[in-house]
Design a protein around this motif. Structure first.
Motif, PDB file in Angstrom:
ATOM      1  N   TRP A 164      43.974 -24.695  17.224  1.00 27.93           N
ATOM      2  CA  TRP A 164      44.665 -24.394  18.472  1.00 27.93           C
ATOM      3  C   TRP A 164      45.664 -23.253  18.319  1.00 27.93           C
ATOM      4  CZ3 TRP A 164      42.484 -26.029  22.643  1.00 27.93           C
ATOM      5  CH2 TRP A 164      41.718 -27.188  22.616  1.00 27.93           C
ATOM      6  N   ARG A 165      46.270 -23.142  17.161  1.00 32.13           N
ATOM      7  CA  ARG A 165      47.230 -22.057  16.968  1.00 32.13           C
ATOM      8  C   ARG A 165      46.551 -20.691  17.068  1.00 32.13           C
ATOM      9  NH1 ARG A 165      51.237 -24.103  12.042  1.00 32.13           N
ATOM     10  NH2 ARG A 165      52.139 -25.882  13.188  1.00 32.13           N
ATOM     11  N   TYR A 167      43.818 -20.103  18.737  1.00 32.97           N
ATOM     12  CA  TYR A 167      43.451 -19.955  20.152  1.00 32.97           C
ATOM     13  C   TYR A 167      44.642 -19.469  20.961  1.00 32.97           C
ATOM     14  CZ  TYR A 167      42.705 -21.524  24.966  1.00 32.97           C
ATOM     15  OH  TYR A 167      42.646 -21.599  26.329  1.00 32.97           O
ATOM     16  N   TRP A 168      45.797 -20.083  20.769  1.00 33.23           N
ATOM     17  CA  TRP A 168      46.992 -19.660  21.507  1.00 33.23           C
ATOM     18  C   TRP A 168      47.392 -18.235  21.116  1.00 33.23           C
ATOM     19  CZ3 TRP A 168      49.382 -24.916  19.806  1.00 33.23           C
ATOM     20  CH2 TRP A 168      48.860 -25.939  20.612  1.00 33.23           C
ATOM     21  N   CYS A 171      45.125 -15.864  22.964  1.00 29.88           N
ATOM     22  CA  CYS A 171      45.514 -15.714  24.373  1.00 29.88           C
ATOM     23  C   CYS A 171      46.785 -14.890  24.503  1.00 29.88           C
ATOM     24  CB  CYS A 171      45.700 -17.090  25.007  1.00 29.88           C
ATOM     25  SG  CYS A 171      44.177 -18.065  25.124  1.00 29.88           S
ATOM     26  N   ARG A 214      45.879 -28.585  25.955  1.00 28.07           N
ATOM     27  CA  ARG A 214      45.865 -27.554  24.908  1.00 28.07           C
ATOM     28  C   ARG A 214      45.139 -26.304  25.406  1.00 28.07           C
ATOM     29  NH1 ARG A 214      45.193 -32.182  21.328  1.00 28.07           N
ATOM     30  NH2 ARG A 214      46.931 -32.285  19.842  1.00 28.07           N
ATOM     31  N   TRP A 215      44.024 -26.509  26.103  1.00 25.92           N
ATOM     32  CA  TRP A 215      43.325 -25.351  26.668  1.00 25.92           C
ATOM     33  C   TRP A 215      44.227 -24.651  27.690  1.00 25.92           C
ATOM     34  CZ3 TRP A 215      39.192 -23.439  24.422  1.00 25.92           C
ATOM     35  CH2 TRP A 215      38.325 -24.277  23.728  1.00 25.92           C
ATOM     36  N   ALA A 217      47.380 -24.514  27.713  1.00 28.79           N
ATOM     37  CA  ALA A 217      48.472 -23.824  27.035  1.00 28.79           C
ATOM     38  C   ALA A 217      48.089 -22.393  26.667  1.00 28.79           C
ATOM     39  CB  ALA A 217      48.886 -24.602  25.786  1.00 28.79           C
ATOM     40  N   GLY A 218      46.787 -22.134  26.554  1.00 30.38           N
ATOM     41  CA  GLY A 218      46.340 -20.763  26.318  1.00 30.38           C
ATOM     42  C   GLY A 218      46.707 -19.851  27.476  1.00 30.38           C
ATOM     43  N   ALA A 221      50.322 -19.093  27.171  1.00 32.80           N
ATOM     44  CA  ALA A 221      50.566 -18.084  26.135  1.00 32.80           C
ATOM     45  C   ALA A 221      50.247 -16.688  26.658  1.00 32.80           C
ATOM     46  CB  ALA A 221      49.725 -18.396  24.896  1.00 32.80           C
TER      47      ALA A 221
END
Length: 559
Positions: A164-165, A167-168, A171, A214-215, A217-218, A221
């Motif tokens: 996830w990090r 991914y963020w 983004c 979590r998605w 949160a992209g 970001a």
């Protein structure tokens, strides 16, 4: 054994990056900013440092709203660190290029392996449009880096995750791309082919449940990165309330983005324009596509997401930029690293064949013949094209000094062919290209700089007005203001030349003995006394002149 292999792969990567540094950095410090874009961004960056105005870039006295200020911020930072702009203006492009190569290698290594990652980065480095754009201080190298970082983060999460990090981060990088050039959002297009292959049940893609936040949160970001510039800029503009600042906001947020895409007013081209660009300019990369295409077909049959997610993204980007009427070659450059990722595993296999090294070897020989023959022909025959180029660049004779370097580039290809031989033809081609890209700037930048940068014209103007003279610019170009050797007066950049000239004459009339007008000769009107006009020379095929007070007819009104 794994530790040894990993150490070897890092050593190979280090050597590759050293070669890339030599190739991409060749010529830095040997020239000033050259038009069309470099002087503009260097000038804006210098004015940021001088004025302390970081949110609203200025070109002379006018606000500059064509592009967000990200590149100008970085150039100003390099100028501050180095104490000048001669080499600093190219450092953002250099490190963006190196960063793009490192990201391509890292992504290829994580998806396929270290050797494939090295091949992917090599495909990018050997591509002519990549080296050409990184050699120039434009917005595009930095934009390319942000988009590649965005793609890397998203792909590592979707194909090697969950992460996830990354991914963020991807983004967030897309958002930084937006405040660099506006089109950084295309990095998020990578999620579309991922969703498609996931819905179709392809193996090797991330499948998560209950991670909607979590998605989402992209997106946060992405917006956070944009807000770093947008929020303080809007707060200042609306807090100031000045019409000029509000016009800046409208222009940069709407006219230069959505309106420019939907209703392009520059660079109109046919829908198939980018296909022509790839065939004519993406050399030698596209020559590999016919050999790789059957393997792409097999990868589609095998449902291989590591090939088809980045490849589908390339197709989306191609379609996205083909829709509007306005098109430029540089728009599709962000496709290159992802195209290299899709090609690299198959090129690794092709490199083991007998025919590809031999084809590469004969391409090296052919390049040597073309460059050497063209240079010798220009030297010996002095054709019209050679004389016209020499005149435009203000070179002595018919440009013999320039054509000698064309011959030297050709000799470099022959040397590479002789050293590597047909069995190692791929090495011969890569070495020949690297030599060419190093030889050319080292040899030609000193020859062309005085004309290309307008340094010579501004030096002549400075000498002509004397130690107590003052210079006023009319119908000027960014390089004129950047290269001015003392403070000058200017009367706007985007205003009509006639309006600038009228204001310049009023300015000159207040102190006619010491004030001189520097102008593009196309701005001269019927009130000019031609015999009193002093030619200053040519820069970038534009003639500039100096108007003393007696070069204007008294009481005259232009027709």
């Amino acid at each position: 054994m794994h530790y040894t292999d990993d150490r070897t792969s890092w050593r190979h990567f280090a050597w590759f990056m050293l070669i890339a540094l030599i190739v991409l950095a060749a010529g830095i410090g040997l020239r000033d900013p050259w038009p069309p874009d470099e002087p503009r961004f260097a000038l804006v960056a210098r004015q940021m440092l001088e004025s302390g105005q970081w949110l609203f870039p200025h070109r002379g006295m006018e606000l500059y709203s064509d592009k967000p200020p990200m590149l100008m911020w970085t150039e100003a930072a390099w100028m501050w660190l180095t104490g000048g702009w001669r080499g600093a203006f190219l450092l953002t492009s250099l490190f963006s290029g190196l960063g793009t190569l490192a990201l391509t290698w890292h992504l290829g290594r994580r998806l396929w392996g270290a050797r494939t990652g090295l091949f992917a980065a090599g495909i990018v480095l050997m591509s002519m449009p990549f080296i050409d754009v990184v050699r120039h201080a434009q917005i595009d190298p930095l934009n390319l880096f942000w988009i590649t970082l965005g793609n890397t983060g998203i792909l590592l999460h979707c194909l090697r995750g969950p992460n996830w990090r990354m991914y963020w981060l991807g983004c967030f990088a897309a958002g930084l791309g937006v405040i660099t050039k506006g089109v950084g959002v295309i990095a998020l297009f990578m999620l579309l082919p991922y969703v498609v292959v996931r819905m179709r049940g392809w193996q090797g893609v991330l499948r998560t449940q209950g991670d909607g936040w979590r998605w989402a949160a992209g997106a946060l970001a992405f917006l956070l990165a944009i807000a770093l510039w947008l929020v303080p800029m809007l707060a200042t503009a609306y807090g100031h309330g000045d019409a000029e600042y509000l016009s800046y906001v409208n222009d940069i947020l709407f006219r230069q983005t959505a309106e420019r895409y939907a209703n392009s007013w520059q660079h109109e081209e046919a829908p198939w324009f980018f296909l022509v660009v790839i065939v004519s300019g993406w050399l030698p990369t596209w020559l590999l596509i016919p050999a790789v295409a059957p393997r792409w077909r097999d990868a589609l049959r095998l449902r291989e997401p590591r090939v088809w997610v980045p490849l589908a993204w390339c197709l989306l980007v191609l379609v996205f930029f083909s829709i509007p009427r306005g098109k430029r070659e540089i728009y599709i450059l962000p496709m290159l690293p992802m195209l290299a990722i899709a090609m690299a595993p198959h090129v690794v296999e092709l490199a083991k064949t007998r025919w590809l090294p031999r084809v590469a070897f004969w391409l090296t020989v052919a390049a040597g013949i073309v460059f050497t023959a063209a240079g010798v022909w220009a030297l010996e025959a002095a054709p019209k094209v050679a004389r016209r180029l020499a005149k435009g660049y203000e070179l002595a004779g018919h440009g013999e000094a320039l054509w000698i370097w064309v011959v030297v580039v050709g000799v470099g290809f022959f040397v590479a062919a002789a050293v590597f031989r047909p069995r190692r033809g791929i090495g011969a081609l890569l070495c020949g290209m690297a030599l060419g890209w190093v030889i050319w700037p080292l040899g030609t930048y000193p020859l062309l700089n005085m004309n290309q940068s307008a340094r010579a014209v501004m030096a002549v103007a400075d000498d002509a007005i004397g130690p107590d003279g003052q210079l006023g610019l009319v119908a000027w170009r960014e390089e004129n203001l950047l290269q001015a050797r003392r403070p000058v007066a200017e009367f706007g950049f985007s205003r009509a030349a006639a309006e600038q000239l009228a204001d310049a004459r009023a300015w000159q009339a207040a102190d006619p003995a010491h004030r001189f007008i520097f102008a593009n000769d196309e701005a001269l009107d019927s009130c000019v006394v031609k015999e009193n006009v002093r030619p200053l020379g040519t820069a970038n095929r534009v003639d500039f002149v100096l108007l003393p007070a007696n070069a204007t007819k008294q009481g005259c009104k232009p027709l």
